[in-house]
Motif scaffolding. Sequence first.
Motif, mmCIF file in Angstrom:
data_model
loop_
_atom_site.group_PDB
_atom_site.id
_atom_site.type_symbol
_atom_site.label_atom_id
_atom_site.label_comp_id
_atom_site.label_asym_id
_atom_site.label_seq_id
_atom_site.Cartn_x
_atom_site.Cartn_y
_atom_site.Cartn_z
ATOM 1 N N ALA A 187 -1.030 -2.958 -11.588
ATOM 2 C CA ALA A 187 -2.601 -4.187 -11.580
ATOM 3 C C ALA A 187 -3.601 -2.562 -10.502
ATOM 4 O O ALA A 187 -3.119 -1.723 -10.460
ATOM 5 N N ALA A 188 -4.965 -3.435 -11.186
ATOM 6 C CA ALA A 188 -5.495 -2.330 -10.548
ATOM 7 C C ALA A 188 -5.721 -2.260 -8.719
ATOM 8 O O ALA A 188 -6.080 -1.470 -8.050
ATOM 9 N N ASP A 189 -4.627 -2.961 -8.466
ATOM 10 C CA ASP A 189 -4.084 -2.115 -6.817
ATOM 11 C C ASP A 189 -3.536 -1.777 -6.727
ATOM 12 O O ASP A 189 -2.964 -1.589 -5.379
ATOM 13 N N GLY A 190 -3.121 -1.028 -7.835
ATOM 14 C CA GLY A 190 -1.680 -0.320 -6.969
ATOM 15 C C GLY A 190 -0.454 -0.459 -7.227
ATOM 16 O O GLY A 190 0.431 -0.067 -7.028
ATOM 17 N N LYS A 191 -0.499 -2.183 -7.159
ATOM 18 C CA LYS A 191 1.034 -2.744 -7.796
ATOM 19 C C LYS A 191 1.786 -2.573 -9.130
ATOM 20 O O LYS A 191 0.952 -2.526 -10.476
ATOM 21 N N ALA A 192 3.016 -2.805 -9.139
ATOM 22 C CA ALA A 192 3.596 -2.656 -10.448
ATOM 23 C C ALA A 192 3.654 -3.859 -10.299
ATOM 24 O O ALA A 192 4.615 -4.177 -9.900
ATOM 25 N N LEU A 243 8.661 -9.805 -10.023
ATOM 26 C CA LEU A 243 8.631 -9.228 -9.007
ATOM 27 C C LEU A 243 7.487 -8.244 -9.136
ATOM 28 O O LEU A 243 6.797 -7.916 -10.339
ATOM 29 N N GLU A 244 6.842 -8.297 -7.420
ATOM 30 C CA GLU A 244 5.233 -7.162 -7.374
ATOM 31 C C GLU A 244 5.439 -5.743 -6.643
ATOM 32 O O GLU A 244 6.720 -6.036 -5.345
ATOM 33 N N ALA A 245 6.083 -5.522 -7.231
ATOM 34 C CA ALA A 245 5.910 -3.987 -5.675
ATOM 35 C C ALA A 245 5.433 -2.797 -6.084
ATOM 36 O O ALA A 245 4.304 -2.730 -7.299
ATOM 37 N N ASP A 246 5.013 -1.732 -5.223
ATOM 38 C CA ASP A 246 4.432 -0.663 -4.951
ATOM 39 C C ASP A 246 4.505 0.332 -6.136
ATOM 40 O O ASP A 246 5.750 0.539 -6.599
ATOM 41 N N ALA A 247 3.723 1.345 -6.870
ATOM 42 C CA ALA A 247 4.332 1.489 -8.132
ATOM 43 C C ALA A 247 4.642 2.460 -8.103
ATOM 44 O O ALA A 247 5.152 2.857 -9.014
#
Length: 330
Positions: free
Chosen positions: A267-272, A291-295
């Motif tokens: 995503a645009a916010d740097g989340k993977a 799941l969402e985590a830091d890219a």
Amino acid sequence: MSGDIRPFECAMCGQCCANQDLIQLTSYELFRLAERLNVPPAELFSRYCEIGATSLNPMIHMYLRTVEQRCPFLDGKLCSVHDARPYACRAYPKRQAYLTAGEMKTFVRSRYPMLEPTCDLFGLDDTVEMIGDADVLTDQTIAYMTDELYFNTIRPEQVDLTVPYDVTDSFLRDGLVREIVLTYLARPYLGSLADTPLTGIIAMTLQARVWGAGVSFVRQPSDIAVQEDARIGQYLLAKTDATSVEALRALVESGRMDLGRAFFTTAADGKARISAVYASASDKVAIGFQLEADASAVERLTNGGARPAYVFFLPEDGSSTKAVGLAVGG
């Protein structure tokens, strides 16, 4: 009048229907149109449709073929299937819930300059705010997203249009999904729906349907942390409700989990975002999770995509200390 707010009123000149190369049609609309014409969907597709990309839209979609740029269902200046016409026709010239007449004129001129002499849109002051039909735009967006993901992400070896039809039908009836779509249509500053979890939910549902399985989803984890193990290296540990963990455990430990598919998006916010769905072909059941985590963390977990991401689930209520683990992707 400048500053007015009003809906678009079609003058029924027929010019937009007589000046089209192709008309976008979704699987859901194909079945509705087939029912209206009392013909089998496969026959309607064979006679009028094609699947592919265009110079205006590089994504694969389904389209109605026109005859000398005329819609095959145009009768004089009127639509002969008006009550079952495609969303593209129902929504014209709206593409968002709120646009000014000037913004719509710019779009129409760029694609269909021949409409300017006849379309009532061009008689409006540029500052008039146009209100689209919220239900039509919501239906259109859900149907378009589902078809786009089916043809371009799932990429079935053998196209079965009942798959996106069934999935679209289920999401059109889902009040929460409709609320999410309408929120993004009405507030474009929120960004693209493609960057929301809804994309993964639709993709996982489509994949499960391709497998012939019903799908349930693990509840969104309340906590996700990066942990490290001497044998597998870094992994993600997610905590969610006990029921979801036990359902996932039952599938993993059954020995019959033989199907799996993962979708990785950033995503645009740097989340993977990791969306994954697993199934048992013999049991016809599937379970999906997101799941969402830091890219950058996901990049390390997967060694730049060279290996799977290891994900473990624990019940957040502490009812069990035995984690359920999966290798995602790779």
